[in-house]
Scaffold this active site. Structure first.
Site, mmCIF file in Angstrom:
data_model
loop_
_atom_site.group_PDB
_atom_site.id
_atom_site.type_symbol
_atom_site.label_atom_id
_atom_site.label_comp_id
_atom_site.label_asym_id
_atom_site.label_seq_id
_atom_site.Cartn_x
_atom_site.Cartn_y
_atom_site.Cartn_z
ATOM 1 C CG ASN A 193 -13.036 2.998 -19.928
ATOM 2 O OD1 ASN A 193 -12.111 3.316 -19.235
ATOM 3 N ND2 ASN A 193 -13.753 3.640 -20.771
ATOM 4 C CB ALA A 242 -12.221 10.160 -5.725
ATOM 5 C CG ASN A 268 -5.555 10.120 -5.027
ATOM 6 O OD1 ASN A 268 -4.976 9.394 -4.578
ATOM 7 N ND2 ASN A 268 -4.838 10.975 -5.949
ATOM 8 C CB SER A 294 1.885 7.618 -4.242
ATOM 9 O OG SER A 294 2.753 8.500 -4.812
ATOM 10 N N GLY A 295 2.554 7.660 -7.625
ATOM 11 C CA GLY A 295 3.759 7.261 -8.458
ATOM 12 C C GLY A 295 3.584 7.694 -9.619
ATOM 13 C CE LYS A 349 -1.450 9.147 -3.274
ATOM 14 N NZ LYS A 349 -1.986 9.791 -4.291
ATOM 15 C CG HIS A 352 1.915 10.327 -0.521
ATOM 16 N ND1 HIS A 352 1.752 11.059 -1.839
ATOM 17 C CD2 HIS A 352 3.066 9.583 -0.778
ATOM 18 C CE1 HIS A 352 2.567 10.881 -2.489
ATOM 19 N NE2 HIS A 352 3.585 10.061 -2.241
ATOM 20 C CG ASN A 353 -1.702 13.305 -2.376
ATOM 21 O OD1 ASN A 353 -0.979 12.270 -2.460
ATOM 22 N ND2 ASN A 353 -2.797 13.449 -3.490
ATOM 23 C CE1 TYR A 357 -1.910 18.389 -3.126
ATOM 24 C CE2 TYR A 357 -2.541 20.799 -2.940
ATOM 25 C CZ TYR A 357 -3.011 19.660 -3.870
ATOM 26 O OH TYR A 357 -3.780 19.194 -4.661
ATOM 27 N NE ARG A 607 -13.014 30.781 23.120
ATOM 28 C CZ ARG A 607 -13.188 29.865 23.958
ATOM 29 N NH1 ARG A 607 -12.684 29.377 25.071
ATOM 30 N NH2 ARG A 607 -14.292 29.020 23.860
ATOM 31 C CG HIS A 613 -16.669 31.605 25.410
ATOM 32 N ND1 HIS A 613 -17.805 30.879 25.084
ATOM 33 C CD2 HIS A 613 -16.615 32.506 24.673
ATOM 34 C CE1 HIS A 613 -18.439 31.653 24.115
ATOM 35 N NE2 HIS A 613 -17.679 32.549 23.854
#
Ligand code: 6PG
Length: 630
Positions: A193, A242, A268, A294-295, A349, A352-353, A357, A607, A613
């Protein structure tokens, strides 16, 4: 083992000795501190010590060496210039004492003596010391022209100290628990650290001190010594915030590494950063792995889910250790795997989030309905959710919700005391913007992120609530929808949320050519991670048949069966001012994605009207564009 770092005054004995003691986790002693007052006076007056002057000093040291040896070893910095002095100091068996001989150019030593201010030994004594020095042929000889850290690294290599097999950088909650997890499996680990005075001091040492049973944890606060304490190819797992912190760390770490080493970013991180870091390190022949982990704290300590991306070769080297740290699926296989190149692990990941959410908010929606519409007490809600768990809704997030609902503080439920302002660390935002960038419709995730943003505006909500005087709640005497109907809506929203999550993975896989193994990702997510659930178990087989959950017969059957209740739940909530962002958004997504003829023809016409367009026509070729003078 006793290590005596010897050499003339100014050769760096104290600096090297201290660093070496730190790396070896042994106490450090400086022989200068054992001189009598008379000897110190003499040296300060530039009078060389005689053999008689040194006799008592050497005998005291010899006695201490015996003692330190019994206590488990030490590093001693001592000039030990003559062979006869060394014979006195050799008070323990020769295989228990290692001599480390610092050798260097006289000019370098002289300059060092001139620079040091806190020592009684004047530079003028250097020549007399050099005259007296009898360089031993035995021991470890090391040149002092390089930096102290490089010298210690050289010594460590020469003394063949058993090296640690796996290194961890960053002793936050996740890093600490992953290190304890691996160390508890008997693997020798080194932990590092950073040292920031007054803010982060002695953190790695504290982790080791707090876990005295795990003697295979070696702490460091010097990055170079940490790196040199690892066996090659080195395997280093970074668990820090991160973003910039990872960038700075890699900048300092990379020059210390060798070809073939494996650097694993387990935080992350944003997948595009991991993609770039993979390429940067590949150019230096260092393997980079971006691993989504994760966990939470519990998973890190007892088994997490891990999605690895980046260097396949690097993964093969690190896999046995990652497997030790991972949760196990129902067949006992590790919930870890190589899921794709570059930034694939961190992308997975992130998804996953995204699912996490929306799953969290879906439960929050249901909680809100149970509280304000069905007017259930926490005890009743616990009973309801327990029943749901037995009826296919079992998940980690629902099970912790059941625990949360029961937690009391005195007479109060803790949940009622927690401020309704949700925070976030950023993965939800990344997912939302990435979905937009990739053109992936992800309403439930967006709504889950937005719900947190709306919740943050507590003051504004308070003000508007009083202006509109509409508090959420049942506007009639009796509820017209039941707990079971809400359960069906919840189950539907979950199916849709998981469909979009895996659809996002598939789209990204196509775009980035990752060839993501969806069924394997579902398997990895069956244990250790936050979104583990009974549904995830079912998805392994389903995703082996199809990449689109909504097209699978099992899901079609369920959604058709639940649809009426899903619609009733959402409409009834709206009628009663009960906000259910994820349930409503999931329903809207479902209705939109199964609408063959949508309203987008009007958007195209508008449009073309104001911006020329152009538009494509149903009755013409799919490639042709048209413009109308409206
Ligand atoms: C996990 C979690 C975890 C999450 C943080 C922050 O899989 O263990 O997803 O990595 O990112 O707990 O979450 P927030 O974005 O809600 O702050």
């Amino acid at each position: 083992m006793i290590y005596i770092v010897m050499g003339v005054s100014g050769s760096g004995k104290t600096t090297i000795g201290r660093l070496l003691a730190n790396a070896l986790h042994l106490p450090f002693y400086d022989a200068d501190n054992f001189h009598s007052k008379e000897n110190i006076k003499k040296m300060a007056a530039a009078t060389p010590l005689t053999d008689e002057d040194r006799q008592q000093w050497l005998e005291t040291l010899a006695g201490n060496i015996k003692l330190w040896s019994k206590e488990g070893g030490a590093v001693l910095a001592c000039s030990a210039l003559k062979e006869k002095y060394r014979i006195i100091l050799q008070s323990i068996p020769s295989d228990a004492l290692t001599w480390i001989v610092l050798k260097g150019d006289k000019i370098i030593i002289k300059n060092r003596i001139v620079e040091r201010k806190d020592h009684y030994m004047p530079g003028s004594l250097l020549q007399s010391q050099l005259n007296e020095l009898e360089v031993p042929e035995y021991g470890i000889h090391t040149d002092i022209s390089s930096s102290p850290e490089e010298i210690v690294q050289d010594i460590l290599e020469k003394i063949n100290k058993p090296l640690s097999e796996f290194g961890f950088i960053g002793m936050g909650v996740m890093g600490t628990n992953l290190a304890l997890n691996l160390a508890s499996k008997g693997i020798p680990v080194a932990i590092y650290n950073r040292q920031v005075m007054g803010i982060e001091e002695g953190i790695a040492q504290k982790v080791a001190d707090d876990n005295p049973d795990l003697k295979n944890i070696i702490p460091f606060d010097d990055l170079q010594l940490f790196v040199s304490s690892l066996s090659k190819p080195r395997k280093i797992l970074i668990m820090i915030k991160a973003g910039d912190a990872v960038e700075h760390l890699l900048f300092a770490l990379t020059p210390l590494l060798s070809e073939g080493d494996v650097v694993i970013d387990g935080g992350n991180s944003y997948f595009k950063d991991s993609e770039r870091r993979f390429e940067d390190l590949k150019a230096k022949k260092i393997h980079f792995l971006g691993v989504g982990i994760s966990g939470g704290e519990e998973g890190a300590r007892n088994g997490a889910a891990m999605m690895a991306g980046g260097s396949l070769e690097g993964y093969k080297i690190a896999a046995p250790y990652l497997e030790f740290m991972s949760a196990k699926d129902k067949n006992g296989d590790p919930c870890v795997g190589f899921t794709g190149a570059g930034g694939a692990g961190h992308f997975i990941k992130m998804v996953h989030n995204s699912i996490e959410y929306a799953e969290m908010q879906a439960i929050a929606d249901v909680y809100f309905l149970c509280k304000h519409y069905l007017k259930l007490s926490p005890v009743q809600m616990v009973e309801v959710f327990n029943n749901w768990e037995e009826d296919g809704c079992e998940s980690y997030l629902l099970s912790i919700t059941i625990q949360i609902l029961q937690k009391k503080e005195g007479n109060d439920y803790l949940l009622d005391l927690i401020l309704d302002q949700a925070e976030q660390k950023g993965t939800g935002n990344w997912s939302a913007t990435t979905a937009i960038d990739l053109g992936i419709p992800y309403g439930p995730l967006m709504e889950a992120v937005m719900a947190r943003s709306v919740s943050a505006r507590k003051k504004e909500r308070n003000k508007l609530a009083s202006l509109y005087a509409d508090q959420p709640g049942l506007n009639k005497k009796t509820a017209t929808i039941t707990v079971d109907q809400i359960k069906h809506a919840y189950k539907s929203a979950r199916l849709i949320n998981h469909h979009i999550g895996f659809d996002t993975l598939q789209k990204a896989s196509d775009i980035f050519k990752w060839d993501l193994p969806l069924a394997e990702i579902a398997r990895i997510w069956t244990n250790g991670c936050i979104i583990r659930s009974a549904l995830m178990e079912d998805l392994i087989d389903i995703l082996s048949d199809t990449t689109s959950l909504l097209s699978h017969s099992f899901i079609i059957e369920q959604l058709k069966f639940f649809k009426k209740d899903f619609v009733s739940t959402v409409t009834e909530s709206m009628k009663n001012d009960i906000t259910i962002p994820v349930l409503a958004s999931a329903l809207n997504y479902f209705l939109s994605i199964k609408t063959a003829d949508s309203s987008a023809n009007l958007i195209q016409a508008q449009r073309d009207y104001f911006g020329a367009h152009t538009y494509k026509r149903k009755d013409k070729s799919a490639e042709e564009y048209f413009h109308t003078k409206w």
